[in-house]
Scaffold this motif. Structure first.
Motif, short mmCIF file in Angstrom:
data_model
loop_
_atom_site.label_atom_id
_atom_site.label_comp_id
_atom_site.label_asym_id
_atom_site.label_seq_id
_atom_site.Cartn_x
_atom_site.Cartn_y
_atom_site.Cartn_z
N ASN A 15 10.28 -0.13 -4.13
CA ASN A 15 9.32 0.60 -4.94
C ASN A 15 8.70 -0.28 -6.02
O ASN A 15 7.56 -0.06 -6.43
CB ASN A 15 10.02 1.80 -5.59
N GLY A 60 5.31 0.37 -4.95
CA GLY A 60 4.91 1.43 -5.86
C GLY A 60 4.35 0.94 -7.18
O GLY A 60 3.36 1.47 -7.68
N LEU A 69 4.95 6.94 -4.25
CA LEU A 69 4.80 5.57 -4.71
C LEU A 69 4.82 5.51 -6.24
O LEU A 69 4.07 6.21 -6.90
CB LEU A 69 3.48 4.98 -4.18
N GLY A 70 5.69 4.68 -6.77
CA GLY A 70 5.77 4.49 -8.20
C GLY A 70 6.67 5.47 -8.93
O GLY A 70 6.90 5.31 -10.12
N GLY A 128 4.79 11.66 -6.18
CA GLY A 128 3.81 10.63 -6.51
C GLY A 128 2.61 11.21 -7.24
O GLY A 128 2.26 12.38 -7.07
#
Length: 384
Positions: free
Chosen positions: A121, A125, A328-329, A376
């Protein structure tokens, strides 16, 4: 200036089209299992459920106004999130007291994958760099620990830091030439690196024992107390997971983490603002490889054996799916995504014929209706 807006009719048509495509795809997968008549019934049932669920989402405001007693705004407030985190920690800390060895074994594997997903990630991400060969760093960390332990006699607490350094260096060296590329080309380079690493481990018989793997790896010890039981090793993995979450979260909110996010959103604009994009990308690759090495060391010590079959391309794909599924993130989303993709197949083991079908169908539906993942944010994408 004329600004086009989506009308309710266009929105409903888009929802209907997405629902029909998803239902058609699922019924096509269902066809060879139960026949054409069951597939047709399945198509109409899934289509109705999807259309109804999407309609509820579109009319969420109207529904909440009709039911004023329901309040959703405070559902995920900071206080309640802290309570939820505390309850989750208490459950994880006391789980070995009331579950069997099988569930503890699955939980250990889930913890290792959480560390892997958090490491990836960072690359995908936070920095927005698509890495399809992340299992290579996982393999380097695992084999570095195994070789240092079996060939040189290092203990766990000596071999693991050395494997962390070696794997982090490998991630840095890969990033130096790879970061000259962007997007799909970067993904192809990382994919090739993963396959090259697996082939080297599989064919270097003198060092890695080839496809036979390396055995005779002892479990770690804490103050002369060997972690031979699953429960004791579970607590070691749990501590490593908590440590990983804490460090990744701190880095994410630091200057480096903000620079990664700026590069992900717009690399040119971030360079104009004085951010050295290449240097921060190198940091992302090296930092992600660090956590892959930690997971590899824990995996090798748990299995007391390591072989190239554990680090195939599908392993990298599975870790990428965990990141995309959670969002993501999102650190919490990645943790939940890893738990889902490890625990759900085990829960569906009794219906082994359908479990991978259900898993794949769930991922496809997620990409259709919520492409940003479960947790996300909007605007998060993969960029070179």
């Amino acid at each position: 200036m004329f600004v086009s807006q989506k009308t309710p009719a266009r929105t409903s048509q888009g929802v209907l089209l997405k629902s029909l495509v998803a239902a058609l795809w699922l019924s096509f997968l269902f066809l060879p299992l139960k026949g054409i008549s069951a597939a047709v019934v399945f198509f109409f049932a899934v289509a109705l459920v999807l259309v109804f669920s999407r309609s509820l989402v579109n009319y969420h405001k109207t529904i909440t106004e009709m039911l004023p007693s329901v309040r959703f705004s405070g559902l995920f407030s900071m206080g309640r999130m802290r309570i939820l985190i505390l309850l989750s920690f208490l459950f994880a800390a006391t789980a070995p007291l009331f579950v069997g060895d099988y569930f503890i074994d699955v939980a250990i594997l889930a913890g290792i994958y959480i560390i892997l997903a958090l490491g990836l990630n960072v690359v995908i991400g936070f920095a927005g760099l698509l890495n399809l060969g992340f299992a290579a760093f996982y393999a380097i960390g695992a084999y570095a620990y195994a070789l240092l332990h079996t060939k040189m006699g290092f203990g766990f607490w000596t071999a693991m830091p050395a494997s962390l350094v070696l794997t982090t260096l490998a991630g840095f060296l890969l990033a130096v030439p790879a970061l000259r590329l962007r997007g799909d080309y970067l993904a192809i380079v990382t994919l090739g690196f993963g396959e090259i690493t697996r082939l080297i481990l599989n064919n270097w018989d003198n060092l890695t024992q080839g496809p036979n793997g390396i055995s005779g790896i002892a479990r770690p010890e804490i103050i002369s107390f060997p972690l031979n039981t699953l429960a004791s090793y579970y607590y070691l993995v749990l501590c490593c997971v908590i440590f990983t979450i804490f460090i990744v979260r701190r880095v994410h909110t630091s200057r480096i983490g903000r620079a990664w996010i700026a590069i992900r959103e717009d690399e040119i604009a971030s360079s104009v603002m004085g951010i050295h994009a290449t240097a921060y990308k190198l940091y992302a690759f090296a930092f992600g490889a660090f956590w892959a090495s930690l997971a590899g060391s824990l995996f090798t010590a748990k299995m007391q054996f390591v072989s190239p079959e554990s680090f195939t391309f599908m392993e990298s794909v599975l870790i990428v799916c965990m990141v995309i599924l959670g969002g993501l993130g999102s650190i919490a989303g990645v943790v939940i995504g890893a738990l889902i993709l490890v625990i759900l197949p085990e829960m569906l083991r009794e219906v082994q014929l359908y479990r991978m079908l259900a898993l794949g169908a769930g991922l496809v539906l997620l990409m259709i209706f919520r492409p940003q993942g479960l947790f996300g944010g909007k605007g998060v994408s993969l960029r070179g």
